[in-house]
Design an enzyme around this catalytic site. Structure first.
Site, short mmCIF file in Angstrom:
data_model
loop_
_atom_site.label_atom_id
_atom_site.label_comp_id
_atom_site.label_asym_id
_atom_site.label_seq_id
_atom_site.Cartn_x
_atom_site.Cartn_y
_atom_site.Cartn_z
N HIS A 36 0.85 -1.21 0.00
CA HIS A 36 0.00 0.00 0.00
C HIS A 36 0.88 1.25 0.00
O HIS A 36 1.50 1.58 1.01
CB HIS A 36 -0.90 -0.05 1.25
CG HIS A 36 -1.88 1.06 1.37
ND1 HIS A 36 -3.21 0.86 1.67
CD2 HIS A 36 -1.75 2.41 1.26
CE1 HIS A 36 -3.84 2.02 1.74
NE2 HIS A 36 -2.97 2.98 1.50
N HIS A 84 1.38 5.40 -2.14
CA HIS A 84 0.74 6.46 -2.93
C HIS A 84 1.83 7.19 -3.70
O HIS A 84 2.23 8.30 -3.31
CB HIS A 84 0.01 7.45 -2.03
CG HIS A 84 -1.18 6.88 -1.32
ND1 HIS A 84 -2.47 6.95 -1.83
CD2 HIS A 84 -1.29 6.22 -0.14
CE1 HIS A 84 -3.31 6.36 -0.99
NE2 HIS A 84 -2.62 5.91 0.04
N HIS A 140 -9.60 1.82 1.15
CA HIS A 140 -9.20 2.56 2.34
C HIS A 140 -10.46 2.54 3.21
O HIS A 140 -11.47 3.14 2.83
CB HIS A 140 -8.88 4.02 2.00
CG HIS A 140 -7.51 4.23 1.44
ND1 HIS A 140 -7.12 3.76 0.22
CD2 HIS A 140 -6.44 4.89 1.95
CE1 HIS A 140 -5.85 4.12 0.00
NE2 HIS A 140 -5.42 4.80 1.03
N GLU A 192 -10.75 4.75 8.28
CA GLU A 192 -9.49 5.39 8.67
C GLU A 192 -9.80 6.55 9.61
O GLU A 192 -9.74 7.73 9.24
CB GLU A 192 -8.74 5.88 7.41
CG GLU A 192 -7.35 6.41 7.74
CD GLU A 192 -6.59 6.90 6.51
OE1 GLU A 192 -7.08 6.72 5.38
OE2 GLU A 192 -5.51 7.47 6.70
N ASN A 234 1.67 6.77 3.07
CA ASN A 234 2.15 8.05 2.53
C ASN A 234 3.63 8.30 2.87
O ASN A 234 4.11 7.87 3.90
CB ASN A 234 1.30 9.18 3.08
CG ASN A 234 -0.15 9.00 2.71
OD1 ASN A 234 -0.90 8.34 3.43
ND2 ASN A 234 -0.54 9.53 1.58
#
Ligand SMILES: [Zn+2]
Length: 400
Positions: free
Chosen positions: A58, A60, A208, A211, A308
């Protein structure tokens, strides 16, 4: 090439070890040829720890390294989303490519063999990042196996035509369908539409989900129920699942039992969750990590992934899964750490449906990471994390 006196963590062994803990491994060409117990089984004699190359479940890579331009969001997920939205309006192939490539170089050097990235996809038309991704997937073939997921706000799937266009384009480009799911109005109905599209087009799903720290967030449970009700046969991955940690044990355990029964893969994202979840006006107490140990007790092995890197959501970090692993070990009390190394190797390999599940055995690919750690207590220290990356039987890079 012969690698001598190495520990191979139990969950990464695809061979019968009996009582042996230390092994000699012979490589021939791009394969592991043989694994035999070392003459000395003394742990003190071990020279390092052998892992299969790492799998990033996972990331980005369309957003990373933008924090200097957008600023950090300090614990506010929805502020981060808003900031990135403004920034995204200016994204072009030329601005995206350098930062996407930088991510891949970092991941490659740290020993990553496969990486799944989410790509922001906020309208029916495909984003500029998709064409760059497809070019990079081709260019990086044989080094990092690249996968993508369309990351779309769940509400957009209420627009049937937009959803259909997204699913068609994801199918054409060989991706996985995704959505951002958090306490949406009409959540079950909208999720049902996502499942419709996945079934119509033969697509896997990657969400997602939940969260945040609101205990009433029930996306994970709804996804598990939909999977069962529809006998959904493609893979389903659920990232974050933070709110599970805030629910009563009984409620959370019931959801985990549903997930285990349905075959959902859960991915925990320690860095971004630590940064975004919990208070900023005082010391944060709830920390937003999902129930990794309770899931494992149900046979559901969770992956740990990076999420991220240096963007509004998480302003720090890089693409070294050993760092992410170390944080996860401390955050969720994953002990002994040796027993959890499948979280960055075998479990994500299964979640991504890779051809090799990452278990080391005679005949498997010689795509390996040799760590300096001679025991489990060195695994998350800077000395133990020093590594030699071996790809297709050749030493790639030795870090300091
Ligand atoms: Zn994410």
């Amino acid at each position: 090439m012969k690698l001598e006196a190495l520990r191979i963590p139990p969950r990464l062994r695809g061979f019968a070890a009996d009582d042996a803990q230390v092994f000699d491994v012979t490589l021939a060409g791009d394969r592991v040829q043989a694994i035999v117990p070392s003459a000395s089984q003394a742990q003190a004699q071990a020279r390092g720890t052998l892992l299969s190359a790492l799998v990033e479940a996972h990331a980005h890579i369309d957003k990373n390294y933008t924090v200097e331009e957008v600023g950090a969001a300090q614990g506010n997920l929805f502020a981060a989303i808003e900031r990135m939205e403004k920034h995204r309006a200016g994204w072009t192939g030329e601005t995206l490519r350098p930062r996407m490539e930088r991510a891949l170089h970092e991941a490659w050097q740290s020993g990553t063999r496969a990486l799944r990235t989410h790509i922001d996809w906020v309208q029916g038309d495909p984003p500029a990042a998709l064409a760059v991704f497809e070019a990079l997937r081709h260019e990086w073939r044989g080094r990092i196996e690249l996968q993508f997921v369309s990351l779309t706000p769940l509400d957009l799937f209420a627009d049937l035509a937009a959803g259909e266009r997204i699913a068609r384009e994801v199918k054409r480009a060989g991706g996985t369908l995704g959505a951002f799911v958090y306490r949406n109005e009409g959540l079950v109905h909208k999720l049902g539409r996502v499942f419709d599209l996945a079934q119509d087009h033969g697509l896997g799903l990657d969400f997602h989900v939940d969260e945040g720290l609101d205990a009433d967030a029930s996306g994970l449970r709804s996804i598990a129920q939909l999977m069962r009700a529809r006998e959904f046969r493609h893979g389903v991955v659920c990232g974050h699942c933070c709110s599970l940690a805030m629910q009563d044990d009984a409620v959370a355990n019931e959801t985990l039992a549903l997930c285990a029964g349905a075959g959902i893969h859960i991915v925990a994202l320690p860095t971004t969750n630590l940064y975004l979840q919990g208070a900023w006006e005082r010391t944060p107490v709830p920390r937003g990590i999902t129930r990794i140990r309770e899931a494992a007790a149900r046979g559901l092995r969770v992956s740990l992934a990076t999420d991220n890197v240096q963007d509004a959501f998480y302003p720090y970090g890089g693409y070294d899964l050993l760092e992410t692993f170390g944080l996860g070990v401390q955050m969720a009390h994953l002990a002994p750490a040796d027993e959890w190394l499948d979280a960055i190797t075998v479990s994500p390999a299964k979640a991504l449906g890779l051809a090799w599940d990452g278990r080391i055995a005679p005949g498997c690919p010689a795509d390996l990471v040799l760590l300096a750690a001679t025991g489990e207590h060195e695994l998350i220290g800077p000395r133990g994390r020093q590594r030699t990356v071996i790809r297709s039987g050749r030493i790639l890079e030795k870090t300091q």
